[in-house]
Scaffold this motif. Structure first.
Motif, PDB file in Angstrom:
ATOM      1  N   ASP A 552      54.020   2.441   9.942  1.00  0.00           N
ATOM      2  CA  ASP A 552      52.879   3.358  10.014  1.00  0.00           C
ATOM      3  C   ASP A 552      52.277   3.364   8.695  1.00  0.00           C
ATOM      4  O   ASP A 552      51.057   3.881   8.584  1.00  0.00           O
ATOM      5  N   ASN A 553      53.127   3.717   7.589  1.00  0.00           N
ATOM      6  CA  ASN A 553      52.652   4.229   6.433  1.00  0.00           C
ATOM      7  C   ASN A 553      53.029   3.145   5.333  1.00  0.00           C
ATOM      8  O   ASN A 553      53.324   3.549   4.165  1.00  0.00           O
ATOM      9  N   MET A 554      52.660   1.968   5.593  1.00  0.00           N
ATOM     10  CA  MET A 554      52.787   0.860   4.547  1.00  0.00           C
ATOM     11  C   MET A 554      51.447   0.525   3.883  1.00  0.00           C
ATOM     12  O   MET A 554      51.320  -0.439   3.339  1.00  0.00           O
ATOM     13  N   ASN A 555      50.426   1.457   4.150  1.00  0.00           N
ATOM     14  CA  ASN A 555      49.379   1.075   3.458  1.00  0.00           C
ATOM     15  C   ASN A 555      49.120   1.866   2.064  1.00  0.00           C
ATOM     16  O   ASN A 555      47.813   1.578   1.385  1.00  0.00           O
ATOM     17  N   ASP A 556      50.032   2.439   1.549  1.00  0.00           N
ATOM     18  CA  ASP A 556      49.972   3.032   0.164  1.00  0.00           C
ATOM     19  C   ASP A 556      51.303   2.978  -0.480  1.00  0.00           C
ATOM     20  O   ASP A 556      51.961   4.156  -0.506  1.00  0.00           O
ATOM     21  N   ILE A 557      51.697   2.043  -0.530  1.00  0.00           N
ATOM     22  CA  ILE A 557      53.333   1.695  -1.233  1.00  0.00           C
ATOM     23  C   ILE A 557      53.744   2.776  -2.162  1.00  0.00           C
ATOM     24  O   ILE A 557      54.431   3.140  -2.486  1.00  0.00           O
ATOM     25  N   VAL A 558      52.619   2.459  -3.296  1.00  0.00           N
ATOM     26  CA  VAL A 558      52.737   2.945  -4.476  1.00  0.00           C
ATOM     27  C   VAL A 558      52.739   4.531  -4.525  1.00  0.00           C
ATOM     28  O   VAL A 558      53.450   5.196  -4.936  1.00  0.00           O
ATOM     29  N   GLY A 559      51.659   5.091  -3.705  1.00  0.00           N
ATOM     30  CA  GLY A 559      51.843   6.428  -3.476  1.00  0.00           C
ATOM     31  C   GLY A 559      53.174   7.004  -2.863  1.00  0.00           C
ATOM     32  O   GLY A 559      53.499   8.282  -3.031  1.00  0.00           O
ATOM     33  N   GLN A 560      53.640   6.233  -1.739  1.00  0.00           N
ATOM     34  CA  GLN A 560      54.780   6.709  -1.114  1.00  0.00           C
ATOM     35  C   GLN A 560      56.084   6.683  -2.174  1.00  0.00           C
ATOM     36  O   GLN A 560      56.988   7.473  -1.593  1.00  0.00           O
ATOM     37  N   LEU A 561      56.192   5.810  -3.122  1.00  0.00           N
ATOM     38  CA  LEU A 561      57.048   5.746  -3.965  1.00  0.00           C
ATOM     39  C   LEU A 561      57.435   7.230  -4.794  1.00  0.00           C
ATOM     40  O   LEU A 561      58.500   7.529  -5.113  1.00  0.00           O
ATOM     41  N   GLY A 562      56.289   7.494  -5.307  1.00  0.00           N
ATOM     42  CA  GLY A 562      56.403   9.097  -5.767  1.00  0.00           C
ATOM     43  C   GLY A 562      57.117   9.756  -5.072  1.00  0.00           C
ATOM     44  O   GLY A 562      57.811  10.774  -5.255  1.00  0.00           O
ATOM     45  N   LYS A 563      56.705  10.030  -3.643  1.00  0.00           N
ATOM     46  CA  LYS A 563      57.131  11.070  -2.714  1.00  0.00           C
ATOM     47  C   LYS A 563      58.798  10.689  -2.455  1.00  0.00           C
ATOM     48  O   LYS A 563      59.442  11.483  -2.385  1.00  0.00           O
ATOM     49  N   LEU A 564      59.027   9.304  -2.287  1.00  0.00           N
ATOM     50  CA  LEU A 564      60.440   8.920  -2.348  1.00  0.00           C
ATOM     51  C   LEU A 564      61.383   9.484  -3.447  1.00  0.00           C
ATOM     52  O   LEU A 564      62.453  10.226  -3.138  1.00  0.00           O
ATOM     53  N   ASP A 565      60.753   9.040  -4.838  1.00  0.00           N
ATOM     54  CA  ASP A 565      61.546   9.842  -5.773  1.00  0.00           C
ATOM     55  C   ASP A 565      61.829  11.310  -5.805  1.00  0.00           C
ATOM     56  O   ASP A 565      62.865  11.918  -6.005  1.00  0.00           O
ATOM     57  N   ALA A 566      60.688  12.289  -5.441  1.00  0.00           N
ATOM     58  CA  ALA A 566      60.726  13.672  -5.336  1.00  0.00           C
ATOM     59  C   ALA A 566      61.612  14.046  -4.280  1.00  0.00           C
ATOM     60  O   ALA A 566      62.655  14.976  -4.478  1.00  0.00           O
ATOM     61  N   LEU A 567      61.744  13.220  -3.149  1.00  0.00           N
ATOM     62  CA  LEU A 567      62.542  13.643  -1.978  1.00  0.00           C
ATOM     63  C   LEU A 567      64.026  13.291  -2.325  1.00  0.00           C
ATOM     64  O   LEU A 567      64.840  14.194  -1.898  1.00  0.00           O
TER      65      LEU A 567
END
Length: 695
Positions: A552-567
């Motif tokens: 459901d959240n594959m619509n902004d992969i680049v934005g989610q990558l920043g979240k992945l790094d921070a998490l």
């Protein structure tokens, strides 16, 4: 302790089979020695074009004695069953057996002590077993034999502790058996007669004297070093090609690199054509000048030394290469007589897939999709023409001869036709990236066409329900999906996958049999799975990736990558680990109580019903942190969002330490469950933290 040496001497083994064969021989023999109770200190396999060799060190001279158990019938079984057991075990009386208690009652057992054999005898038997089990992708019979092997087997050298093993290997049919020997042969042309050896060191030394380098890695190093030295004398450098080096070392036992020269008349042919011709057909290494461009020198790896210093070998190879390059030049000249654009109609006769039409229809869809993607910096007219021309080189003579040059030749022909550099680059690069190490296009026009090509393929095949299954992926859809992901991530594109899937599907005009909702869902899930594999390979924790990315959240992969790094960074700290533990505790309580009560606790906690200081403190912290987290996430300041969430550790810890959630008063219990739900929902703003695994 003894040394065992085995050599399987044969006609030339294809280079592509050699390394795997050595690995298989080593594993098979090692496993069977272990199964026979024979320990050893080391084992290593070697391979050359004409021999597979194995040396095992530290073997005992005798196999240790062992016991074998045979389970019989129950003690109260009918006499016929007991008699059958005794007969099968070769026994005359139950006095030779023992009774044991089992879950099914008392049972007869016979324990036989088996004395060990001489290691030489065990090895002689294992050679035959291993030879018959050694797997080959392709094998053959020869002469009057019934035995199948990769190439005709000529002799078997087998020594233990310097002594020849007694035994022979039956080839079957009318062929004479191969008696185990202590002799081998050296180089086919440079060595004469049989070579008698006494151990592995003697074997290696005498093979070298007989112009055979046994060690594969040494042959590779000699080939590379001597090629570099010979080219340095010409003022050029070797074009690195590890795959070709691997293959060439499987073609020679005594590598002798020699330098040849390409005729000047062929140097205007694209370098990719020259390299492909030399590499694929002749196994020659190319070279580069000081500017990194193709030089006219190439390296032949001969398998012999010659009295003329290799002059005749060089001349013969140059003559063969001259003929091959003449063919390539013919294709190059003839192909350029037609423009790429004039070739597009011919794509109608090239099938893309029986259910998805021809390639002209595909490039038509690609053209519309590539423009619709609106990649920043890409001019719509250049995108359109590049997509239209992308597959046209498939109708050229050069690509017909060298299919691996598709796209590359199209780029050259586009340049010849006076198209812009961006269009030519897009035609050249539209198949890229082909794998994890392949360069990813960064030119905006190239990005648009490459994405359109891959998305059209993925949507088409998923749309007719031709998805990868298990290890089978005949249309390389996994590779296409990884290519799309790399294009998006490495070029920082803010694309919605669901939107581009819908765009791609609209170009098929009713050809797809899967409905659009299912298609979007299945493809989004497919992309999510590929992304998880990609990120795991880059060192991200799989559970953290699952927490951030889902269908459901594959619509902004680049934005989610920043979240992945921070998490991932936050959860590597002590505070982060502790917070996840508290989150999990809150979630478990809510899961139990919501199930018991048959309702979720979604309403906010009532401040008037907060009685303990710790719950008031937690409520206040949530009110402070929540809005800041929302703002940070909107501005993509993911590190700040995580830092704010981590401040909840202390008040949440105190809450669990001092406050009873399941209070006796219903209103207090309800309010505290609502407070925990607020904790869960606040933390889940950054990701689905329920996916994070406990330690």
């Amino acid at each position: 302790m003894a040394e065992f040496l085995l050599e399987l001497f044969s006609e030339e083994i294809p280079a592509r089979f050699q390394k795997q064969a050595a690995d298989d021989l080593l594993k098979l023999f090692s496993d069977k020695l272990t199964a026979q109770g024979l320990t050893f200190t080391s084992a290593k396999a070697h391979v050359t074009p004409r021999r597979l060799a194995l040396v095992v060190d530290g073997l005992p001279t005798e196999q240790p004695a062992r016991t074998e158990e045979k389970k019989g019938p129950k003690t109260d079984a009918p006499q016929a069953a007991i008699d059958g057991f005794l007969k099968g075990a070769g026994l005359t009386s139950l006095d030779q057996c023992e009774q044991r208690d089992t879950p099914k009652g008392k049972v007869w057992f016979y324990v036989e002590k088996v004395p060990g054999k001489a290691t030489a005898q065990v090895l002689a038997e294992l050679i035959e077993t291993v030879l018959r089990e050694l797997p080959w992708k392709k094998s053959m019979n020869w002469s009057e034999t019934q035995f199948r092997w990769v190439r005709p087997l000529r002799s078997i050298l087998a020594l233990l502790d310097g002594k020849k093993l007694d035994g022979k290997f039956e080839l079957g049919g009318q062929a004479e058996a191969l008696v185990y020997t202590d002799e081998t042969e050296g180089h086919r042309f440079l060595s004469k007669g049989k070579i008698k050896v006494s151990n592995f060191a003697d074997y290696v030394a005498k093979l070298r004297a007989g112009f055979v380098i046994l060690d594969r890695e040494e042959r590779k190093q000699i080939t590379k070093t001597e090629a570099e030295k010979a080219l340095a004398a010409k003022g050029v450098t070797l074009k690195q090609d590890d795959a070709l080096l691997e293959e060439v070392c499987g073609l020679v036992e005594w590598p002798v690199p020699l330098v040849g020269q390409i005729d000047a008349q062929f140097m205007d042919i694209p370098p990719e054509v020259l390299v492909t011709t030399m590499r694929n057909n002749q196994k020659y290494f190319a070279s580069l000048d000081k500017n990194g461009k193709m030089s006219p020198y190439f390296v032949i790896t001969a398998n012999i030394t010659s009295s003329d210093g290799g002059a005749a070998i060089i001349e013969g190879n140059q003559r063969v290469l001259r003929a091959r390059f003449a063919d390539a030049k013919f294709f190059w000249d003839v192909d350029r007589a037609m423009t790429l654009e004039s070739r597009v109609p011919a794509l109608e006769s090239v099938t893309f897939h029986a259910k998805l039409g021809n390639l002209r229809e595909k490039v038509g869809r690609m053209e519309k999709l590539a423009v619709a993607l609106s990649i920043p910096g890409a001019k719509a007219d250049e995108v359109a023409i590049a997509a239209k021309l992308a597959k046209a080189d498939l109708t050229t003579g050069m690509v017909g001869e060298f299919p691996e040059l598709q796209g590359i030749m199209g780029g050259y022909y586009a340049t010849h036709d006076k198209h812009s550099a961006a269009v030519a680059a897009a035609v050249n690069e539209h198949y890229s990236p082909l794998g994890p190490t392949d360069k990813c296009p960064s030119n905006p026009v190239s990005i648009a066409v490459a994405l359109a090509d891959k998305l059209d393929t993925l949507v088409g095949f998923f749309g007719i329900d031709e998805k990868p299954t298990g290890s089978k992926d005949p249309y390389a859809l996994r590779r296409a999906a990884l290519g799309v992901l790399r294009l998006i991530i490495e070029n920082n594109l803010r694309l919605s996958l669901s939107e581009v899937i819908t765009l791609a599907a609209s170009g098929y005009n009713g050809q797809l049999t899967v409905d659009k909702l299912s298609l979007t869902s299945e493809l989004s899930s497919f992309f999510a799975d590929r992304l998880k594999v990609m990120l795991k390979d880059k060192g991200y924790r799989h559970d953290i990736v699952s927490a951030v990315f889902n269908t459901d959240n594959m619509n902004d992969i680049v934005g989610q990558l920043g979240k992945l790094d921070a998490l991932q960074k936050a959860l590597g700290s002590e505070d982060g680990k502790a917070l996840i533990g508290l989150y999990r505790r809150a979630g478990n309580i809510l899961k139990i109580e919501e199930k018991k009560d048959g309702k979720p606790y979604t309403a906010p906690a009532n401040d008037n019903e907060l009685t303990e200081p710790q719950e008031k403190s937690l409520s206040a912290a949530l009110k402070t942190v929540g809005p800041v987290v929302v703002t940070a996430l909107k501005s993509e300041n993911h590190a700040e969002a995580m830092q704010q969430l981590i401040t909840l550790r202390a008040p949440l810890d105190a809450f669990f330490d001092k406050v009873t959630v399941n209070a006796e008063k219903p209103e207090l219990r309800t309010n505290r469950l609502r407070l925990l739900a607020q904790v869960r929902d606040t933390l889940n703003q950054v990701a689905d933290l329920s996916q994070i695994e406990g330690e």
